[in-house]
Write a protein that holds these residues in place. Structure first.
Motif, mmCIF file in Angstrom:
data_model
loop_
_atom_site.group_PDB
_atom_site.id
_atom_site.type_symbol
_atom_site.label_atom_id
_atom_site.label_comp_id
_atom_site.label_asym_id
_atom_site.label_seq_id
_atom_site.Cartn_x
_atom_site.Cartn_y
_atom_site.Cartn_z
ATOM 1 N N ASP A 95 12.227 36.504 -85.772
ATOM 2 C CA ASP A 95 12.433 37.243 -87.018
ATOM 3 C C ASP A 95 13.802 37.925 -86.984
ATOM 4 O OD1 ASP A 95 12.388 39.035 -89.193
ATOM 5 O OD2 ASP A 95 10.207 39.297 -89.025
ATOM 6 N N ILE A 96 14.787 37.264 -87.573
ATOM 7 C CA ILE A 96 16.162 37.782 -87.589
ATOM 8 C C ILE A 96 16.226 39.151 -88.261
ATOM 9 C CG2 ILE A 96 18.487 37.422 -88.532
ATOM 10 C CD1 ILE A 96 18.077 35.444 -86.367
ATOM 11 N N GLN A 97 15.635 39.271 -89.430
ATOM 12 C CA GLN A 97 15.728 40.525 -90.185
ATOM 13 C C GLN A 97 15.115 41.690 -89.415
ATOM 14 O OE1 GLN A 97 17.295 40.932 -93.465
ATOM 15 N NE2 GLN A 97 17.291 42.919 -92.454
ATOM 16 N N LYS A 98 13.963 41.457 -88.807
ATOM 17 C CA LYS A 98 13.300 42.501 -88.027
ATOM 18 C C LYS A 98 14.165 42.919 -86.830
ATOM 19 C CE LYS A 98 8.900 43.450 -85.712
ATOM 20 N NZ LYS A 98 7.587 42.881 -85.328
ATOM 21 N N SER A 99 14.798 41.954 -86.173
ATOM 22 C CA SER A 99 15.665 42.253 -85.032
ATOM 23 C C SER A 99 16.877 43.068 -85.470
ATOM 24 C CB SER A 99 16.123 40.961 -84.350
ATOM 25 O OG SER A 99 15.020 40.304 -83.761
ATOM 26 N N VAL A 100 17.521 42.650 -86.560
ATOM 27 C CA VAL A 100 18.674 43.389 -87.071
ATOM 28 C C VAL A 100 18.262 44.805 -87.449
ATOM 29 C CG1 VAL A 100 20.327 43.541 -88.980
ATOM 30 C CG2 VAL A 100 19.998 41.363 -87.784
ATOM 31 N N ASN A 101 17.147 44.942 -88.148
ATOM 32 C CA ASN A 101 16.672 46.271 -88.553
ATOM 33 C C ASN A 101 16.437 47.173 -87.342
ATOM 34 O OD1 ASN A 101 16.757 45.507 -91.232
ATOM 35 N ND2 ASN A 101 14.550 45.201 -91.403
ATOM 36 N N TYR A 102 15.860 46.625 -86.276
ATOM 37 C CA TYR A 102 15.612 47.410 -85.070
ATOM 38 C C TYR A 102 16.926 47.888 -84.457
ATOM 39 C CZ TYR A 102 14.240 48.686 -80.354
ATOM 40 O OH TYR A 102 14.067 49.363 -79.180
ATOM 41 N N PHE A 103 17.876 46.983 -84.315
ATOM 42 C CA PHE A 103 19.150 47.353 -83.702
ATOM 43 C C PHE A 103 19.923 48.347 -84.566
ATOM 44 C CE2 PHE A 103 18.246 44.311 -80.563
ATOM 45 C CZ PHE A 103 19.140 44.487 -79.524
ATOM 46 N N VAL A 104 19.781 48.252 -85.877
ATOM 47 C CA VAL A 104 20.474 49.175 -86.779
ATOM 48 C C VAL A 104 19.745 50.516 -86.846
ATOM 49 C CG1 VAL A 104 21.097 49.570 -89.198
ATOM 50 C CG2 VAL A 104 21.564 47.349 -88.129
ATOM 51 N N ASN A 105 18.460 50.500 -87.136
ATOM 52 C CA ASN A 105 17.708 51.735 -87.394
ATOM 53 C C ASN A 105 17.296 52.498 -86.143
ATOM 54 O OD1 ASN A 105 17.844 51.236 -90.182
ATOM 55 N ND2 ASN A 105 16.021 49.948 -90.076
ATOM 56 N N ILE A 106 17.056 51.803 -85.043
ATOM 57 C CA ILE A 106 16.595 52.461 -83.816
ATOM 58 C C ILE A 106 17.736 52.659 -82.818
ATOM 59 C CG2 ILE A 106 14.998 52.339 -81.853
ATOM 60 C CD1 ILE A 106 13.632 52.753 -84.604
#
Length: 126
Positions: A18-29
């Motif tokens: 899940d690309i979007q989920k991975s990007v969101n994690y690296f950005v938001n967390i």
């Protein structure tokens, strides 16, 4: 004769389902910035923080093998202030795998277990 001055950086590529989920994690967390996302749905992406870049590749088969085998590849990331970043990651809900401490190899370091199973080693020289 090899001229190593032609090599200036390396970029890890994390397989994910899940690309979007991975990007969101690296950005938001973890506090990275999104840089690009390719495909609809996304199949490749990059996040950045300072000079550090991390790519994500949509590879569900490899991501599942890593998860099933409990394999935790490591990415070592040098930072200027490990203590402050540790506190930020802790506050943002990152899963801390190893708490911050001085290591015998001359680094103040901690390890985050990311959502893809990778161990991100954030370290500052001491």
């Amino acid at each position: 004769m090899t001229n190593t001055s032609l090599i200036h950086s390396a970029v890890p590529v994390i397989p994910t389902d899940d690309i979007q989920k991975s990007v969101n994690y690296f950005v938001n967390i973890l506090g990275f910035e999104p840089d690009f996302m390719f495909g609809n749905p996304p199949v490749y992406a990059r996040v950045k923080s300072g000079e550090v870049e991390i790519y994500f590749s949509h590879d569900p088969d490899l991501a599942n093998v890593l998860r099933e085998k409990n394999v935790n590849p490591e990415i070592f990331i040098w930072v200027p202030d490990a203590e402050s970043l540790f506190e930020k990651h802790l506050h943002q809900g990152a899963q801390i795998f190893e708490t911050i401490s001085d290591r015998p190899w001359g680094a103040r370091q901690y390890v985050v277990h990311d959502i893809n199973g990778y161990h991100l080693k954030f370290a500052q020289p001491i």
